[in-house]
Design a protein around this motif. Structure first.
Motif, PDB file in Angstrom:
ATOM      1  N   SER A 109       1.338  -1.008   0.181  1.00 42.67           N
ATOM      2  CA  SER A 109      -0.431  -0.047  -0.208  1.00 42.67           C
ATOM      3  C   SER A 109       0.627   1.215  -0.302  1.00 42.67           C
ATOM      4  CB  SER A 109      -0.971  -0.073   1.620  1.00 42.67           C
ATOM      5  OG  SER A 109      -1.286   1.620   1.333  1.00 42.67           O
ATOM      6  N   ARG A 110       0.403   2.748  -0.331  1.00 39.35           N
ATOM      7  CA  ARG A 110       1.522   3.529  -0.573  1.00 39.35           C
ATOM      8  C   ARG A 110       1.195   4.810   0.402  1.00 39.35           C
ATOM      9  NH1 ARG A 110       1.109   4.608  -7.051  1.00 39.35           N
ATOM     10  NH2 ARG A 110       1.167   2.909  -7.903  1.00 39.35           N
ATOM     11  N   ALA A 111       0.274   4.262   0.833  1.00 39.62           N
ATOM     12  CA  ALA A 111      -0.273   5.089   1.955  1.00 39.62           C
ATOM     13  C   ALA A 111      -0.707   4.498   3.093  1.00 39.62           C
ATOM     14  CB  ALA A 111      -1.004   6.552   1.506  1.00 39.62           C
ATOM     15  N   PRO A 112      -0.024   3.569   3.563  1.00 43.45           N
ATOM     16  CA  PRO A 112      -0.842   3.052   4.725  1.00 43.45           C
ATOM     17  C   PRO A 112      -1.089   3.630   6.114  1.00 43.45           C
ATOM     18  CG  PRO A 112       1.779   2.536   5.011  1.00 43.45           C
ATOM     19  CD  PRO A 112       1.369   3.569   3.659  1.00 43.45           C
ATOM     20  N   THR A 113      -2.429   3.810   6.301  1.00 41.44           N
ATOM     21  CA  THR A 113      -2.960   4.477   7.597  1.00 41.44           C
ATOM     22  C   THR A 113      -3.829   3.788   8.815  1.00 41.44           C
ATOM     23  OG1 THR A 113      -3.476   6.134   6.008  1.00 41.44           O
ATOM     24  CG2 THR A 113      -4.344   7.296   7.728  1.00 41.44           C
ATOM     25  N   LEU A 114      -3.471   4.244   9.945  1.00 46.14           N
ATOM     26  CA  LEU A 114      -3.624   3.280  11.019  1.00 46.14           C
ATOM     27  C   LEU A 114      -4.816   4.133  11.368  1.00 46.14           C
ATOM     28  CD1 LEU A 114      -2.494   0.868  12.849  1.00 46.14           C
ATOM     29  CD2 LEU A 114      -1.163   2.926  14.065  1.00 46.14           C
ATOM     30  N   CYS A 115      -5.804   3.692  11.459  1.00 45.73           N
ATOM     31  CA  CYS A 115      -7.150   4.009  12.528  1.00 45.73           C
ATOM     32  C   CYS A 115      -6.868   3.992  14.486  1.00 45.73           C
ATOM     33  CB  CYS A 115      -8.809   3.758  12.177  1.00 45.73           C
ATOM     34  SG  CYS A 115      -9.377   3.955  13.677  1.00 45.73           S
ATOM     35  N   LEU A 116      -6.618   5.584  14.580  1.00 41.47           N
ATOM     36  CA  LEU A 116      -6.361   5.274  15.920  1.00 41.47           C
ATOM     37  C   LEU A 116      -7.383   4.672  17.037  1.00 41.47           C
ATOM     38  CD1 LEU A 116      -3.991   8.277  15.643  1.00 41.47           C
ATOM     39  CD2 LEU A 116      -2.812   6.161  16.122  1.00 41.47           C
ATOM     40  N   VAL A 117      -8.307   4.880  16.701  1.00 36.68           N
ATOM     41  CA  VAL A 117      -9.307   4.652  17.232  1.00 36.68           C
ATOM     42  C   VAL A 117      -9.153   3.030  17.954  1.00 36.68           C
ATOM     43  CG1 VAL A 117     -12.349   4.563  17.750  1.00 36.68           C
ATOM     44  CG2 VAL A 117     -11.227   5.767  17.277  1.00 36.68           C
ATOM     45  N   CYS A 118      -9.527   2.119  16.380  1.00 36.66           N
ATOM     46  CA  CYS A 118     -10.010   0.725  17.084  1.00 36.66           C
ATOM     47  C   CYS A 118      -8.009  -0.090  15.635  1.00 36.66           C
ATOM     48  CB  CYS A 118     -10.914   0.322  15.490  1.00 36.66           C
ATOM     49  SG  CYS A 118     -10.276   0.115  13.909  1.00 36.66           S
ATOM     50  N   GLY A 119      -7.577   0.413  16.032  1.00 39.22           N
ATOM     51  CA  GLY A 119      -6.203  -0.008  14.694  1.00 39.22           C
ATOM     52  C   GLY A 119      -6.039  -0.533  13.629  1.00 39.22           C
ATOM     53  N   ALA A 120      -7.405  -0.770  12.848  1.00 37.12           N
ATOM     54  CA  ALA A 120      -7.301  -0.910  11.831  1.00 37.12           C
ATOM     55  C   ALA A 120      -6.007  -0.196  10.680  1.00 37.12           C
ATOM     56  CB  ALA A 120      -8.456  -0.833  10.830  1.00 37.12           C
ATOM     57  N   MET A 121      -5.476  -1.690   9.835  1.00 38.99           N
ATOM     58  CA  MET A 121      -4.340  -0.100   8.834  1.00 38.99           C
ATOM     59  C   MET A 121      -5.098   0.137   7.605  1.00 38.99           C
ATOM     60  SD  MET A 121      -1.956   0.169   8.940  1.00 38.99           S
ATOM     61  CE  MET A 121       0.116  -0.301  10.154  1.00 38.99           C
ATOM     62  N   LEU A 122      -5.048   1.027   6.884  1.00 36.08           N
ATOM     63  CA  LEU A 122      -6.345   0.493   5.879  1.00 36.08           C
ATOM     64  C   LEU A 122      -5.232   1.127   4.195  1.00 36.08           C
ATOM     65  CD1 LEU A 122      -8.867   3.268   7.252  1.00 36.08           C
ATOM     66  CD2 LEU A 122      -9.001   0.969   6.733  1.00 36.08           C
ATOM     67  N   CYS A 123      -5.985   1.011   3.494  1.00 35.05           N
ATOM     68  CA  CYS A 123      -4.784   1.412   2.671  1.00 35.05           C
ATOM     69  C   CYS A 123      -5.829   2.288   1.725  1.00 35.05           C
ATOM     70  CB  CYS A 123      -4.371   0.337   1.181  1.00 35.05           C
ATOM     71  SG  CYS A 123      -4.361   1.015   0.061  1.00 35.05           S
ATOM     72  N   SER A 124      -4.508   3.959   2.265  1.00 37.86           N
ATOM     73  CA  SER A 124      -5.711   5.219   1.831  1.00 37.86           C
ATOM     74  C   SER A 124      -4.982   6.328   0.707  1.00 37.86           C
ATOM     75  CB  SER A 124      -4.968   6.253   2.831  1.00 37.86           C
ATOM     76  OG  SER A 124      -5.216   7.364   2.741  1.00 37.86           O
ATOM     77  N   GLN A 125      -5.853   6.422   0.028  1.00 32.87           N
ATOM     78  CA  GLN A 125      -5.243   7.799  -1.101  1.00 32.87           C
ATOM     79  C   GLN A 125      -4.974   6.854  -2.047  1.00 32.87           C
ATOM     80  OE1 GLN A 125      -2.344  10.172   0.463  1.00 32.87           O
ATOM     81  NE2 GLN A 125      -3.141  12.462  -0.816  1.00 32.87           N
ATOM     82  N   SER A 126      -6.320   5.975  -2.240  1.00 33.94           N
ATOM     83  CA  SER A 126      -5.356   5.177  -3.543  1.00 33.94           C
ATOM     84  C   SER A 126      -6.808   4.648  -4.868  1.00 33.94           C
ATOM     85  CB  SER A 126      -4.545   4.004  -3.261  1.00 33.94           C
ATOM     86  OG  SER A 126      -4.947   3.096  -3.590  1.00 33.94           O
ATOM     87  N   TYR A 127      -7.077   5.027  -5.572  1.00 35.42           N
ATOM     88  CA  TYR A 127      -7.629   3.612  -6.977  1.00 35.42           C
ATOM     89  C   TYR A 127      -8.226   2.633  -5.871  1.00 35.42           C
ATOM     90  CZ  TYR A 127      -7.726   7.163 -10.003  1.00 35.42           C
ATOM     91  OH  TYR A 127      -8.355   8.828 -11.189  1.00 35.42           O
ATOM     92  N   CYS A 128      -6.773   1.912  -5.558  1.00 29.01           N
ATOM     93  CA  CYS A 128      -8.253  -0.103  -5.570  1.00 29.01           C
ATOM     94  C   CYS A 128      -8.735   0.517  -4.571  1.00 29.01           C
ATOM     95  CB  CYS A 128      -6.294  -0.643  -4.841  1.00 29.01           C
ATOM     96  SG  CYS A 128      -5.012   0.152  -4.074  1.00 29.01           S
ATOM     97  N   CYS A 129      -8.711   1.395  -3.638  1.00 25.66           N
ATOM     98  CA  CYS A 129      -9.194   0.752  -2.294  1.00 25.66           C
ATOM     99  C   CYS A 129     -10.853   2.010  -1.971  1.00 25.66           C
ATOM    100  CB  CYS A 129      -8.568   0.729  -0.668  1.00 25.66           C
ATOM    101  SG  CYS A 129      -7.117  -0.747  -0.543  1.00 25.66           S
TER     102      CYS A 129
END
Ligand SMILES: [Zn+2]
Ligand SMILES: [Zn+2]
Ligand SMILES: [Zn+2]
Ligand SMILES: [Zn+2]
Ligand SMILES: [Zn+2]
Ligand SMILES: [Zn+2]
Ligand SMILES: [Zn+2]
Length: 1756
Positions: free
Chosen positions: A1628-1648
């Motif tokens: 993922s180009r912009a891995p982003t962590l949710c500080l509330v629940c700890g989920a890692m997300l693939c942000s700022q990208s077409y794919c997601c």
């Protein structure tokens, strides 16, 4: 897709063939054959097309199974000669692995570099090696990898110290370099050789194959079908959107498929977009080409036969396989290197490796990546072959770079990017310089690609097209390569290295020649310039070359012979450039003060002048090096000193400096911004080292070789000031020149600049070689001068200092010696503050100060001096001595021309007005005089040593002026000026000068009187010094005594004053004390010892307490809050919240169907109301809001600007504090109630109530039936007569004024709309429910906040929250009046049925599924709708009390059922006081068990149960106390205003509850038993107890933001292994962590991206809706940045909770200092979240920074 039809169902047909295949037999056969290559090719020709490319998908699953079996296995059998798993294991065992780690970095993986030990910043370690290395204790830098590159652990050249981590530490026993092939059998070697050469050749053939429909010889397939691929290739020209659009058209796919195609093309470099027969594919190709050829060159598309593609697929697999096999043994690796580099039949540069490199730009991305990886794991890991490979790379260098220029791929996927791996190894780099003449090659290649020159052979960037600019950017990578080559200086020189280095140096001079004088400017007069000329390209080049130029000089300085040769070459290049510098320029003679000099006539303001003089500057640098290395003194005969022509040397640098001065004086205004920018960069920290600084050095070098009078006259002439100072009556300037004010002004500035330049030429001695300084003195002085401006953060200092090629400023070594560090607080940065003793180095005319810096520093320094009670004069500092080569520069100070100038300015200053002189001119003159005096003092101090005291400044300034004769001396002028009233500001300096002169005179007299003798010389000097010291000390002591005396006097006076006015002081102190005034307000007005907030005996407000007057912030009028008065409202913000959620997995409710009457105890979604506490008239607010709306409409018509608030959604900013709001809450007075004496007990009351309910229920059903026009079939309900005094058909009168009613509706509807995310509908029956819910939720969240913040329940809330809660509760109790009464009554019936089970009411939840506080609040707030029908004398207060009692019992049951932990390990410590409670709770628990049987565990410890109940119910009791406090206005008892013991008793007392809560049950046992039975027999209870899903436990813990690791790199590491969940294993180009629940997300990208409410949104926005009800707090891991999101359009960035050792954050991870978690800052973010302020924070951030508004937050 259409292509699917042609997909053959192949594997089944081939199955038997595959099953019968034996790898062992095949390998055995291969061992026998004579022509092995042919045999293997046949095998591949047969099987590859059967495995690969049988359908539209290029890489189906079965390949992964079949390829190893059929293709790789026989190769491995052949290679090992036995079962591969056995053979490879043996190899691995025998292997002695090299010490190189070689771990290849993934994108985003953390890399570490030691700032102390790394040879250069490209030397990095992987995380594992780093943690096992010595460097983790050093000063290190952390970055994220861009992918590619590998770990340098084990490379002794890469590290000055500690090259190995623990894991890669070599065994000392066999560290000798052994040939890895030694322990391999000859047969094995031969077999390996065979396999590797065939397979590598095959792979190279296939990857470089260009035919679309044919295969290389020997690979033709046995059968070929009409199956083709339409292959789309990547380029960097077309955008994602263009490709997606085109594909949808060309191959009829959906947008989703097109996105997926485009993503793959971008990642792998190519992707088949269609599979089928030739015609079918050709058709798609032509559509794509047609569609993309309009503006740019078309997308590259090929129609390729499936067998070609199949072989290419396998070729990639084969390369990967090779990479894996060589990992087993260094011997195999070496063989592969050998095979790869073996010269082919075509001779030189024809090895397989060469072929791959030379075809690099023709290959697609995926293929390049695979073979680059193989190179890295083979050639670069083998020390021997690394060199051989480097040689091939250097041989092909020119060609590769040329290919790269044409290639439209980024550099990371070009083979040229391998240069960093090769050139940064010092031995390799030096070998390439000597053997392949690499320096010259790189520089020549560079020159080749910058072809545009003007008439004089200078680079010309004027008419730069986009294409050329693109190329120019690419060429810059060559400079990077040159930098790698030069980055480590040789410690030993060979003759060959000298020769090749100097050859490279000559090539470099050729390059600089093309820059010397480029982009010249001519002063524009009359008209403003029409078009800004191009300047950036030239400066970019200069900036890129800055480090190279510095490194060239450093190389030269490390060898005397090289330095001498380089100096000669540079001088001759410069002479060549300026051979004709006098051409066309008239020679003239200048004369002044009895001196004369020949020069030329040249005016900067009239002729061409250029800022680019790299040759002059390089020579200046080398000249200083001659002095620094002492070559100038040791080998003067070898130097061309006689050829030097000082006037020629200084000419161009001087012109450049004069240009700056003239620009400053405003003479070049018409030349536009391009010139201003150039001047800016000339002085900027990024360029100045090789521009401004060197020009100054050159002037110093030139002046040191000239008569100072001559030098100054030339300078005056270039500054175009000669005519002013040369005239005989120049001291009477004010008489002559009063014609043109502008010219006078201009000349004043020029004189100032010229004086400043003289100060710098004499005073700047901190360059090694110019002055006698150590290497860190220069940087120390820079830092001191920065900190003289103000205290600064580490990063600010770094920005102000020049970095070397290793990105180091050297600051860390000296900072602590000159500054003190101050740690940051919760906000802000850590700061360095100058040590007081370092301030003595301060030089007001420090050459790197801008004018602004200078005035700031001056002010700051004077202020500090004044604060210390010192004289605020800022005299010039004591300077280090010049090196001998520059020593004569001091004579400038005492030369006749300068003294003439100084005298003239002082003379002008006699005249107060007229504007012929300026304050700064005078200040500079005084500074120069000061410098002369300081210099003389220094000379006197050291005179004993060199006996050379011909520096006698005091004598010179005491002499009267010579021309015109008998003018007053400088000293005389100063003495006169001392008393001039218009020179007040300069007095302290003049005084200082006169005092110093006197001191010097005394010293001289002393020295003169004492006979100078060799023996006493030393002691003499010492006595002078001692005397000086003693004198200073005495003065300081006197000053101290004086200060103390004054202080004592002052404090005495103060004491006296206070004594006299004692009363006054007492009074004012009391006024200031907040506790005395506030207690009055909070203390209860009735002196009743017990305070109840609920029930018939509750506290009641007296008439005066009830009267409340407020002021409208908009019209400033006062207004009393009255039921029938004008409505007053509070700006409020309603938002959905999951802050207290205990179940983030619960899916969002369907807003249309959701029934919110009962809140689940997991609190998964709530509605929070907050307010800034600002009060307005409702009509004032309405007018304001309409104005905002109108303005917004106008604004949107003009241009679509976003705002931080969404007017269409009812949002606005509070007119006073700009806090984001979306509705208003009406303010209501306390309700008046009277207390009738006699009230029924609980059972009576419950009887009456249930009769009332029965009657009401039947009446409702009747009405409903009548409505439905159906037959009345509910016989049972009909005969329920209402009890006495209960009037079913009574409609109470609404007591509120019309504006209040309107506001009640407004706020109710807003809560409903926001809370449920639905369209507003004031008729909806859920409106009142949402209001009660919001009231309950808000109180609960504030109760939590108070616990978390460790604050007492009452008295600690800020006003705004206090006001908000009180108006919210009072609103809650009034909102039924604007709803349908029947609806509210119906709600009440259902709520009551949950508490007192009623068989007639359906769908009642079981008590495990109800949040009891919500139930209590809803019951109390809905009751008035029923109560209003009652006229029997019951009291509403009684009802409230009984609701509280019943709900409390229910909550106790709920706690006992859900929250008794299994293990009882606690020590029992109860005294006798609570025995009764313990017995009762035990009994009660057993009663529950009789109802529920085995569903409930056996627990014997009453103490334990009571603890559970107490702990579990406390939050509820606290919330209830808040609720009734705000509802009924009862003041809270003092115990609840503090933290600590007694809270329980105080709470129970305040709530009118027995402190043994079980009494609520046992005192009404007959009544409660059936109720309890009813609760327990609800089927939901048993289900809940037996269900696998854990029940919510009480007390519910406060939610935290997730735990973060202490070290930031742990996060980076975690994120680097995170792959995008949607595109199969991609990073993922912009891995982003949710500080509330700890989920890692693939942000700022077409794919997601996904669709949310009809809009495409990024992963973060989508996540907020599930996780945070629209509000999100994220950490962008790569950027080290906190992201706040709210809704789809709002967001802002926030400082991350990670700080470096200097107390600073690093947003964007640009500095790379190690970062550590700062708990305080993280807690601050958590607090923002818990108090629901994220949206508000975003609003403020967006208001403060409008650019944040324009960001498309929903795409993150
Ligand atoms: Zn490593
Ligand atoms: Zn290592
Ligand atoms: Zn280190
Ligand atoms: Zn008003
Ligand atoms: Zn406000
Ligand atoms: Zn993704
Ligand atoms: Zn989350």
């Amino acid at each position: 897709m259409a292509a699917v039809e042609t997909d053959r169902d192949a594997p089944s047909a081939l199955c038997s063939e595959f099953l019968n295949f034996s790898a062992k037999d095949t390998a055995a056969k291969w061992l026998q054959v004579s022509n092995l290559p042919k045999e293997v090719y046949q095998h591949l020709a047969c099987y590859v097309p059967k495995i690969y490319c049988l359908g539209p998908n290029l890489n189906p699953q079965n390949e992964d199974l079949l390829a190893p079996l059929l293709l790789q296995s026989p190769l491995e059998w052949y290679l090992c000669g036995e079962e591969p798993s056995v053979g490879l294991a043996k190899l691995e065992q025998n292997n002695q692995p090299s010490q190189l780690c070689g771990h290849v970095f993934k994108v985003g993986e953390p890399t570490y570099s030691c700032r102390e030990c790394a040879a250069d910043p490209t030397c990095v370690l992987c995380m594992q090696c780093f943690l096992g290395s010595v460097h983790k204790e050093h000063r290190y830098r952390m970055t994220t990898s861009g992918g590619g590159g590998f770990c340098d652990c084990g490379d002794t050249e890469a590290w000055k110290k500690g090259p190995y981590c623990q894991k890669h530490e070599p065994n000392i026993s066999d560290s000798s370099q052994k040939d890895p092939l030694a322990n391999l059998s000859d047969e094995m070697i031969a077999r390996t050789y065979n396999v590797f050469s065939i397979i590598l050749k095959y792979a190279v053939d296939m990857l470089t194959w260009e035919k679309e429909d044919e295969l290389p010889e020997g690979l033709e397939p046995p059968a070929r079908g009409d199956t083709y691929y339409c292959m789309l290739f990547n380029d960097e020209v077309h955008t994602y959107e263009q490709v997606i659009y085109t594909l949808q058209k060309a191959v009829n796919c959906t947008q989703k498929e097109a996105v997926s195609f485009a993503t793959t093309v971008d990642r792998d470099g190519r992707k088949s977009v269609r599979f089928g027969d030739f015609q079918f594919c050709e058709q798609a190709k032509s559509v794509i080409v047609r569609n993309t050829s309009r503006q740019t060159k078309p997308l590259r598309v090929q129609v390729m036969h499936s067998s070609v593609v199949a072989h290419q697929c396998f070729a990639l697999k084969a390369l990967t396989w090779l990479g894996q096999i060589i990992r087993y043994s260094d011997a195999l690796r070496r063989i592969l290197c050998q095979v790869g580099l073996q010269r082919g039949p075509e001779g030189e540069n024809s090895s397989l490796v060469d072929t791959l490199m030379l075809c690099d730009s023709k290959m697609w991305k995926g293929a390049r990546n695979v073979y680059h990886q193989l190179f890295m794991s083979s050639l670069l890991m083998d020390t021997k072959y690394k060199k051989l490979f480097a040689i091939q790379f250097a041989k092909n260098y020119r060609r590769l770079q040329t290919d790269f220029m044409e290639d439209d791929h980024e550099r990371v996927v070009s083979v040229t990017s391998l240069s960093v791996q090769l050139f940064t190894a010092p031995t390799v780099a030096r070998m390439l310089i000597t053997e392949e003449n690499l320096m010259t090659t790189i520089i020549r290649t560079f020159m080749d690609h910058l072809r545009h020159r003007d008439l004089h052979g200078h680079f010309q960037f004027e008419r730069y097209t986009a294409q050329q600019a693109f190329k120019f950017r690419r060429v810059q990578s060559l400079i990077g390569d040159l930098k790698y080559v030069l980055i480590s200086r040789p410690t030993e020189w060979t003759d060959q290295l000298r020769e090749k280095y100097l050859e490279g140096f000559s090539a470099f001079l050729e390059l600089l020649k093309c820059m010397q004088g480029m982009d010249p400017v001519v002063r524009q007069v009359g008209q403003h310039i029409e078009m800004e000329p191009e300047w950036e390209a030239a400066f970019t080049l200069q900036m890129k070359l800055t480090h190279i130029i510095s490194m060239m000089q450093e190389w030269c300085s490390s060898d005397e012979r090289v330095l001498i040769e380089a100096y000669k070459k540079c001088l001759s290049a410069l002479t060549h450039c300026h051979s004709g510098f006098t051409d066309g320029e008239q020679p003239i003679t200048l004369s002044m003060c009895g001196h004369s000099v020949d020069t030329i006539r040249y005016c900067v303001s009239q002729e061409k002048v250029s800022i680019h003089l790299p040759l002059s500057r390089l020579l200046a640098g080398l000249h200083a090096l001659l002095s620094k290395t002492e070559v100038a003194y040791r080998f003067p005969e070898l130097l061309p000193l006689s050829e030097l022509s000082p006037p020629m040397l200084i000419e161009h640098p001087l012109r450049c400096l004069v240009l700056c001065a003239q620009v400053h004086a405003g003479m070049w205004r018409r030349n536009g911004f391009s010139l201003v920018n150039q001047i800016y960069y000339y002085h900027n920290v990024k360029c100045r080292v090789e521009m401004f600084d060197k020009d100054l050095s050159m002037l110093q070098a030139g002046a040191s070789m000239m008569d100072p009078n001559h030098f100054l006259m030339i300078m005056l002439s270039r500054f175009e000031l000669y005519h002013i100072f040369s005239s005989a009556d120049c001291r009477k300037r004010y008489n002559r020149e009063n014609a043109n004010k502008d010219v006078v002004q201009q000349n004043n500035t020029l004189i100032e600049e010229m004086l400043h330049l003289v100060i710098m030429i004499v005073g700047e001695r901190y360059t090694a070689g110019v002055g006698q300084v150590e290497c860190f003195d220069e940087i120390r002085r820079e830092i001191v001068h920065q900190l003289c401006i103000r205290p600064m953060a580490h990063s600010e200092l770094v920005k102000a200092l020049p970095e070397n090629e290793n990105k180091e400023t050297g600051m860390e070594r000296v900072i602590d010696s000159v500054a003190l560090f101050k740690k940051p607080g919760v906000t802000g940065k850590g700061l360095y503050k100058l040590r007081p003793e370092s301030a003595k180095m301060f030089n007001l005319y420090f050459h790197h100060y801008s004018r602004a810096d200078q005035s700031k520093a001056e002010e700051a320094q004077r202020k500090i001096k004044r604060q210390n009670g010192e004289d605020s004069v800022l005299p010039p500092p004591v300077l280090p001595r010049f090196c001998p080569l520059f020593a004569s520069l001091v004579n400038i100070l005492q030369c006749d021309v300068l003294l003439g100038i100084l005298g003239a300015v002082l003379q002008w200053a006699m005249e107060p007005s007229g504007g012929h002189w300026s304050e700064s001119m005078l200040q500079r003159v005084l500074h120069l005089i000061g410098m002369g005096l300081v210099e003389e003092q220094q000379h006197l101090l050291s005179s004993a040593e060199d006996n050379d005291t011909n520096f006698n400044f005091t004598l010179k300034i005491s002499r009267p002026g010579e021309a015109p004769a008998n003018t007053p001396s400088i000293l005389a002028l100063l003495e006169t000026l001392q008393n001039a009233p218009h020179l007040e500001v300069h007095k302290d300096m003049i005084r200082w000068i006169l005092k110093t002169v006197a001191n010097i005179k005394t010293t001289r007299e002393c020295t003169a009187s004492a006979p100078p003798s060799d023996s006493s010389g030393h002691s003499q000097e010492e006595t002078v010094r001692d005397k000086d010291k003693a004198e200073r000390k005495r003065k300081a002591e006197m000053a101290r005594l004086r200060r103390e005396k004054i202080m004592a006097q002052m404090s005495e006076m103060q004491r006296h004053f206070i004594n006299e006015n004692k009363e006054l002081f007492q009074q004012s102190l009391e006024e200031l004390d907040p506790s005395t005034s506030s207690t009055l307000e909070h203390s209860p007005s009735s002196c009743d010892s017990t305070l109840f907030c609920v029930g018939p005996r509750r506290w009641r407000a007296g008439g005066s307490d009830r009267r409340q007057v407020v002021t409208c912030i908009l019209c400033q009028e006062e207004q009393e809050i009255r039921i029938d008065g004008k409505a007053m409202v509070l700006a409020a913000f309603v938002q959905r919240s999951t802050v207290m959620s205990k179940n983030r997995k619960r899916p969002p409710h369907n807003p249309d169907k959701y029934d919110p009457l009962f809140m689940h105890p997991d609190l998964s979604f709530g509605t929070h109301t907050g307010s800034c506490g600002h009060i307005m008239h409702s009509h004032c607010w309405q007018r304001y809001f309409e104005a905002v709306q109108a303005k917004e409409q106008r604004r949107q018509q003009r241009l679509r600007v976003h705002t931080s608030y969404d007017v269409e959604n009812g949002e606005f900013l509070c007119p006073l504090c700009e806090c984001l709001s979306n509705t208003v809450i009406p303010l209501l007075p306390l309700t008046k109630t009277s207390c009738s004496s006699e009230q029924p007990d609980l059972s009576q009351w419950l009887n009456i109530t249930s009769l009332q309910m029965k009657a009401l229920l039947s009446a409702h059903r009747k009405a409903k039936a009548a409505d439905a026009d159906g037959v009345d079939d509910m016989d049972g309900v009909n005969d329920c007569p209402p009890p006495d005094g209960f009037k079913l058909d009574y409609t109470p009168k609404n007591p509120y004024s019309s504006t209040i009613k309107e506001m009640l509706t407004t706020f109710g509807t807003a809560t409903y709309k926001v809370g449920l995310k639905v369209h507003p509908n004031e008729q909806d029956p859920r409106v009142p429910i949402m209001c009660w819910g919001s009231c309950a939720y808000t109180i609960q969240s504030i109760e939590r906040l108070l616990v978390d913040e460790e604050k007492p329940l009452f008295g600690s809330l800020p006003c705004r929250q206090d006001d908000c809660l009180s108006s919210l509760t009072r609103f809650g109790s009034a909102c039924w009046t604007v709803s349908s009464h029947a609806t509210v009554q119906n709600h009440f019936i259902r709520l009551l049925a949950a508490l007192v089970p009623d068989p007639r009411v359906e769908n009642t939840p079981c008590i495990l599924d109800i949040d009891m506080f919500h139930l209590l609040v809803s019951l109390v707030l809905s009751h008035p709708a029923v109560f209003s029908l009652d006229s029997s004398g019951l009291s509403a207060d009684t009802a409230q009390l009984y609701f509280l009692h019943l709900v409390t019992v229910a909550h106790i049951v709920q706690i006992l059922l859900s929250s008794v932990p299994e293990e009882v390990q606690m020590e029992q410590e109860s005294g006798g006081a609570e025995r009764e409670e313990e017995e009762k709770v035990c009994m009660f628990y057993n009663t529950l068990r009789t109802h529920l049987g085995s569903g409930l565990r056996e627990v014997d410890s009453g103490w334990h149960l009571w603890c559970c109940v107490k702990a579990g119910i406390l939050p509820y009791l606290r919330a209830a106390a808040l609720f009734f406090h705000y509802l009924n206005g009862a003041p809270a008892p003092p115990e609840l205003h503090t933290l600590g013991v007694g809270e329980w008793e105080a709470l129970c007392g305040y709530l009118c509850l027995p402190s043994n809560l079980l009494q609520l049950f046992y005192n009404n046992r007959e009544l409660m038993e059936p109720v309890l039975h009813g609760w327990c027999s609800h089927p939901g209870v048993l289900q809940g107890l037996q269900s696998s899903v854990a029940l919510i436990r009480f007390p519910r813990e406060s939610n935290h933001l997730i735990e973060l690791p202490g070290d930031y790199s742990a996060l980076i590491n975690q994120a680097s292994s995170f792959t995008c969940p949607k595109s199969g294993g991609d990073k993922s180009r912009a891995p982003t962590l949710c500080l509330v629940c700890g989920a890692m997300l693939c942000s700022q990208s077409y794919c997601c991206q996904s669709e949310l409410e009809g809009v495409d949104v990024g992963a973060c926005t989508a996540h907020t809706f599930a996780c945070g009800a629209g509000v999100g707090i994220f950490l962008r891991v790569r950027e080290s940045q906190v992201l706040f999101l709210a809704g789809k359009t709002k967001g802002c960035f926030y400082a991350p909770p990670y700080l470096d050792d200097y107390g600073e954050t690093d947003q964007g991870l640009r500095r790379g200092n190690p970062l550590h978690l700062c708990q305080e800052r993280y807690r601050k973010i958590q607090k923002l979240w818990r108090q629901h302020s994220i949206t508000e924070e975003i609003g403020h951030a967006q208001e403060a920074n409008q650019t944040l508004v324009g960001i498309d937050w929903q795409h993150l």
